[in-house]
Design an enzyme around this catalytic site. Structure first.
Site, PDB file in Angstrom:
ATOM      1  N   THR A   2      29.610  44.370  41.070  1.00  0.00           N
ATOM      2  CA  THR A   2      31.046  43.869  41.192  1.00  0.00           C
ATOM      3  C   THR A   2      31.439  43.354  39.770  1.00  0.00           C
ATOM      4  O   THR A   2      30.657  43.190  38.868  1.00  0.00           O
ATOM      5  CB  THR A   2      30.867  42.255  42.027  1.00  0.00           C
ATOM      6  OG1 THR A   2      30.184  42.525  43.084  1.00  0.00           O
ATOM      7  CG2 THR A   2      32.371  42.001  42.164  1.00  0.00           C
ATOM      8  N   GLY A  11      32.480  42.994  51.982  1.00  0.00           N
ATOM      9  CA  GLY A  11      31.451  41.856  51.363  1.00  0.00           C
ATOM     10  C   GLY A  11      32.391  40.751  50.884  1.00  0.00           C
ATOM     11  O   GLY A  11      33.576  40.508  51.420  1.00  0.00           O
ATOM     12  N   ASP A  12      32.025  39.983  49.914  1.00  0.00           N
ATOM     13  CA  ASP A  12      32.562  38.777  49.772  1.00  0.00           C
ATOM     14  C   ASP A  12      33.709  38.713  48.658  1.00  0.00           C
ATOM     15  O   ASP A  12      34.672  38.070  48.696  1.00  0.00           O
ATOM     16  CB  ASP A  12      31.482  37.683  49.039  1.00  0.00           C
ATOM     17  CG  ASP A  12      30.819  38.334  47.729  1.00  0.00           C
ATOM     18  OD1 ASP A  12      30.564  39.366  47.786  1.00  0.00           O
ATOM     19  OD2 ASP A  12      30.746  37.246  46.961  1.00  0.00           O
ATOM     20  N   THR A  28      29.529  37.551  42.420  1.00  0.00           N
ATOM     21  CA  THR A  28      28.747  38.740  42.505  1.00  0.00           C
ATOM     22  C   THR A  28      27.342  38.703  43.078  1.00  0.00           C
ATOM     23  O   THR A  28      26.543  38.912  42.435  1.00  0.00           O
ATOM     24  CB  THR A  28      28.489  39.358  41.049  1.00  0.00           C
ATOM     25  OG1 THR A  28      27.649  40.564  40.927  1.00  0.00           O
ATOM     26  CG2 THR A  28      27.667  38.568  39.996  1.00  0.00           C
ATOM     27  N   GLY A  50      26.925  40.134  49.354  1.00  0.00           N
ATOM     28  CA  GLY A  50      28.102  39.603  49.875  1.00  0.00           C
ATOM     29  C   GLY A  50      27.876  38.824  51.238  1.00  0.00           C
ATOM     30  O   GLY A  50      28.557  37.781  51.455  1.00  0.00           O
TER      31      GLY A  50
END
Lengths: 318, 318
Positions: free
Chosen positions: B184, B214-215, B234, B237
């Site tokens: 990320t 993901g997050d 990062t 996720g």
């Protein structure tokens, strides 16, 4: 062991549900209100039946939300609104408070009960959030029921889309009733083992476009549960995402030591309106205390508390 | 007015960036490390240039993340990993702390700089989160640059997909390096007006499928900023969504009265690992205090603090 101690160790179950904020009493005939309330009671019965039999809060919120998704009167599942392209585009999420496992789906068009797909994501995939065609492909691999998109078509929702499209052309979207922004269904529950769960399901905003996702499927925004607190929201999604409303309520309970009522009140009545948003939530703690604040005219809601009796309400003060 | 008072009223700007947790030193040649560090420095220069000129933290994080998206060495934009279907599927989010406006996109395949599309969602749509084809249709209406999907194809990422597919067949995904789970890029910044911002961009997990999100694009999970605290994550996720990691860090700062370092440490080193996840964050408060905890072997990161000098690091203790 005293009987008071036994009671403390085995809390009486609690179930709280909502069928969307933003309802306006003048838009609702007495007959429609009876139909809505009957389905709220059916959802309470279904969910509380699980809890009474010693089942989990996770099963209870799933069952309650399925009943609301199957009803044509709420903006979720069968009664979902139409997006700009004339399609029904569904989102849902579920979270298990004791393990903080979560599942979420967004932008699906053929899933009969999106909350059951969210639960399958949680239990049968390594992921938390799946969207669009991919989420439907996953649904097929796990046997979650798909239906023809026409299943979701109700005449009333179709007319609401036409109304929203006309308002858009006339640049008068602000004049649309708030229900156009935040119909949603949801449930929070506490089971006899003291475990909390939350679930939310929605068709989103009438006339939404560009793959818009609201707060319902965003873990922390519209749906959240941990060991101490569970929340399902029915707000104007954008503002509930920006305030991370559900997680913020539970964070206030955990770290600001507020009651669940004070925490929900602060987010729904102060923080969200300060940014220009509106809506409501249902929030429940691990002691069975709950709150149902909203700053719209009405919010369909229902609850079965320690007395075991079903209550439903629409306007403030009911 | 004393000079100390002046300093307090006009904070020196701070910029902190990351290029992904999960890096393992033995996988990295000295030559590759030089290339990565050069691009981290270029991102710091671009973002800090904005801040030095009196620009906003929002512009600073946008600029820094664009540089990292344009680099082939990070899992975002140009260097994004491949999903199960052999496509590059990009997610990004941005949030302006002083107004808590936010924008997010997920599952796009042709957007050269997803962070710029996230910013356009924030500034030029009534929505916060757009996904998939709809998000790309919106990109076209606002003139955000689209590219042919082949732009994102790098040989190294393609080989990583083949490796992940083989591991899947052999049921040995657990043996894949952690970098397969959480590459990320992100940035957090504080400008001279005391405003915070955060941005995150990613290609997600190698071999992800079913429209997995993901997050990074989930406001509150991978990206969050308010008046007091900004975070870009990062992490793996799924675990960062379940802990609503970024919002939880800022909620601890606000309501548990923890320092940003203690709050970030608690979430990254205790809460996420307790659920089985790993990763790292960059977190910054409105006084310019920041933290960069991670529980993987390495995390690419860089910062320019009050001394105005660029620093980059990869392993712990650097």
């Amino acid at each position: 062991m005293s009987s008071a101690t036994v009671t403390a160790a085995a809390p009486r179950p609690v179930l709280v549900i909502h069928g969307g904020a933003g309802v306006i009493s003048r838009d609702l005939t007495p007959e429609r209100r009876r139909l809505v309330e009957a389905d709220l009671r059916a959802a309470l019965d279904a969910g509380y039946g699980v809890l009474k039999a010693g089942g989990s809060s996770l099963d209870a919120v799933s069952r309650a939300v399925v009943v609301l998704e199957d009803s044509p009167w709420f903006n979720a599942g069968r009664g979902a609104v139409f997006n700009h392209d004339g399609r029904n585009e569904l989102d849902a999420a579920i979270m298990d408070g004791s393990t903080r496992r979560a599942g979420s789906v967004a932008g699906v068009h053929r899933v009969k009960n999106p909350v059951l797909l969210a639960r399958a994501v949680m239990e049968r995939s390594p992921h938390v959030m799946l969207v669009g065609d991919g989420a439907e492909a996953f649904a097929q691999t796990v046997g979650v029921t798909l239906v023809d998109p026409s299943y979701f078509r109700t005449e009333e929702r179709w007319q609401q889309l036409q109304q929203a499209l006309q308002a858009e052309v006339a640049k008068q979207e602000a004049a649309l009733p708030p229900a156009f922004r935040h119909g949603t269904v949801g449930a929070v529950a506490l089971d006899a083992q003291g475990r909390l769960a939350a679930a939310t399901s929605t068709g989103g905003m009438t006339n939404k476009r560009w793959g818009r996702i609201g707060d319902a499927p965003v873990i922390g925004a519209g749906t959240y549960a941990d060991a101490r607190c569970a929340v399902s929201a029915t707000g104007w999604g954008e503002f509930y995402i920006r305030t991370v409303a559900a997680r913020s309520i539970c964070a206030r309970v955990a770290w600001k030591k507020e009651s669940v009522a004070a925490a929900a009140q602060a987010v729904v009545m102060d923080d969200v309106p300060a940014l220009g948003g509106d809506g409501g939530v249902i929030a429940l703690d691990a002691h069975g205390n709950f709150a149902m604040p909203f700053n719209t005219e009405g919010m369909f809601r229902g609850w079965i508390d320690r007395d075991g009796k079903a209550h439903v309400a629409m306007l403030k003060g009911e």
